[in-house]
Design a protein around this motif. Structure first.
Motif: not given
Ligand code: MAN
Length: 553
Positions: A496-507, A489-494
């Motif tokens: 924002s990460c400094w100088n990086g993508p918005n946080r996300s999780v793959k389960v 599963q993917k949880y997205e748009n967490g």
């Protein structure tokens, strides 16, 4: 049956193991190495006499003529590893002094003794396979229960939704009806309230006009120093407040200008024409005199025009005409109380000014001021509505309440409908099995953070040392590879990460007997990976018989 199968497997193994073949050749390849015919390299490039096979000289470019020696670079050596798993190793590892095969066949030159531990390894492998099989069996059984529950929940929610959609129509009708009643009740209420308020505003205007007139009358009396009921130029000229150009004296022109070009004015004329122009800067001549007195150490003359302002409890010499006005004004306009008539005593004591100061500092003065303010506020407060208006307000309140209740009920139903639609619009797996995870949160703590997964909702991270929670993402989608969509599963748009993508999780899901997060990591910055065990990801365990054959081989 099982026993018979076991015997059969043993026989098959025995037969296969005895098929003659050169060293390092798998049984499946034995037919290509026949001693009675020349050997053909497997890539078809050459044919060589069979004696050249395993003669420790590499003849074939693909190395297939030397499966049992290390002569050919890139050649393959096959260990049978009876009792465990067969293995192909690089032929360069043959006779290199390291036992690579559990049956020890890769070290055949006798330089090193390899212990054959294939049976032990096989036993362990079977035990592990048993454990996994058991886990799968148990998990799969649970999964069947979750499938049933998930399907039931879906049906139930569908029925609930249907019912709520019907309720919604009824509630909308009730709301419309209540809205009508509210509008009906509010119209007369507004009319009555407006009427009351308008009357009150008019009353306030009347009171203000009256206060204003009183102020003007007082001013007139204060300015009319000779009490001839007229104000003349000479009475104006003595007062510095009329010194418009601030040159220290009030000229004839200045005085005349204040009297609107007249030599003298009576009270009516003063109130109508003069007062509106001077009221902004008008100060009681009393205070002018007092100011003068403050600036001169010795007062030679008694105050010329009027005494200082009057304060309760401090008898003063005063002009009776002004005093009458003051009392009237104080009474009607809630000015600070004037003294009672018997205070009207001549007091020529030179300590007057000190008395004033003392009074202004006194508690009594403060109390009187607060009282006066209270009275003023009380007086400015709109009186209660009359009984008829109150009844209309009560009726409108009741209608409003009923409308609000109907509106709240409708909103609640709409929320429930939204929740159900969201539930029914979510993919809970091929057989609704993952719905068991919905509404539940699972935590995992590592060295630094506690991670939380609220299934089909969100994932978060909280530092163990304290501090706020960071959103790692909200439910996005199933994200397994290709056919195996439900593997992840993917949880997205967490956050924002400094100088990086918005946080996300793959389960990543795997089969287990309970639901739990088993690992959490951050393979790349702000991209997290959770391992999650759950019975919902268990597949039907392999049949025992097929496994048995594999084991014995
Ligand atoms: C926080 C945590 C880490 C993340 C950094 C990125 O410290 O969310 O997991 O790598 O921020 O700055």
């Amino acid at each position: 049956m099982k026993y018979q199968l076991f015997i059969l497997c043993c026989l098959v193994s025995l037969c296969l193991a005895t098929i003659p073949r050169p060293r390092g050749v798998a049984i499946s390849m034995a037919s290509f190495y026949r001693p009675d015919v020349p050997f053909r390299c497997r890539d078809g490039s050459k044919e060589i006499p069979f004696e050249y096979v395993n003669d420790d000289y590499c003849d074939c470019p693909d190395g297939t003529d030397e499966p049992g020696t290390s002569a050919c670079p890139g050649g393959k050596f096959h260990c049978t590893n009876a009792g465990f798993r067969p293995l192909n190793i690089l032929s360069s590892r043959v006779n290199d002094g390291i036992c690579d095969c559990c049956d020890g066949t890769d070290e055949w030159d006798g330089n090193i003794d390899c212990v054959n531990n294939c049976k032990e390894l096989g036993k362990k492998m079977r035990e592990e396979a048993d454990r996994i099989r058991q886990l799968q069996e148990e998990g799969y059984k649970l999964k069947q229960k979750f499938i049933e529950e998930g399907k039931q929940a879906k049906e139930q929610k569908k029925a609930e939704l249907e019912q709520l959609e019907k309720n919604k129509i009824e509630l909308e009708a009730v709301k419309t009806e209540m809205e009508g009643k509210k509008t009906e009740a509010e119209a007369p209420e507004k009319e009555a309230k407006d009427k009351h308020e308008q009357a009150w505003n008019e009353e306030l205007e009347r009171r203000n006009a009256e206060k204003e007139r009183l102020r003007a009358e007082i001013a007139f009396a204060e300015l009319d120093a000779n009490k001839d009921n007229k104000i003349s130029l000479s009475e104006i000229k003595g007062l510095s407040m009329f010194d418009v150009d601030s040159n220290g004296e009030v000229s004839d022109d200045e005085a005349k200008e204040h009297l609107e070009g007249e030599e003298e004015v009576d009270q009516d004329h003063f109130i109508l024409k003069v007062w509106p122009n001077i009221k902004q800067f008008y100060k009681s001549p009393d205070s002018e005199e007092q100011a003068k007195g403050d600036n001169q150490e010795v007062t030679t003359e008694p105050p010329e025009v009027l005494p200082p302002p009057l304060r309760p409890g401090f008898p003063r010499h005063r002009n009776p005409a002004v005093e009458r006005q003051r009392q009237l004004f104080a009474k009607r306009a809630s000015l600070p109380d004037s003294p009672t008539p018997h205070d009207d005593v001549v007091d020529d004591d030179n300590d007057d000014d000190d008395d004033d100061d003392e009074y202004e500092d006194s508690e009594e003065y403060e109390e009187n001021k607060t009282e006066d303010n209270k009275d003023q506020q009380e007086e400015d407060k709109m009186p209660d509505y009359d009984e008829a208006t109150k009844a209309l307000i009560a009726a409108a309140d009741e209608a409003r309440q009923q409308f609000n209740d109907a509106d709240a009920k409708l909103k609640e139903t709409e929320n429930q409908i939204r929740d159900l639609q969201s539930y029914l619009g979510t993919d809970y797996g091929p057989n609704e099995e993952y719905s068991v995870l919905k509404g539940n949160c699972y935590e995992y703590t590592d060295r630094e953070y506690t991670y939380k997964l609220c299934a089909f909702d969100r994932a978060t991270q909280r530092p163990k040392s304290g501090g706020s929670e960071t959103s790692l993402g909200n439910w996005g989608k199933w994200d397994g590879p290709g056919e195996d969509k439900y593997a992840a599963q993917k949880y997205e748009n967490g956050q924002s990460c400094w100088n990086g993508p918005n946080r996300s999780v793959k389960v990543y899901f795997k089969c287990g007997t309970e639901h739990k997060v088993t690992s959490a990591s951050e393979p790349s910055r702000c991209e997290y990976a959770f391992g999650f065990e759950t019975p919902t990801h268990c597949t039907a365990p392999p049949t025992r018989s097929a496994d048995d054959v594999h084991d014995e081989l």
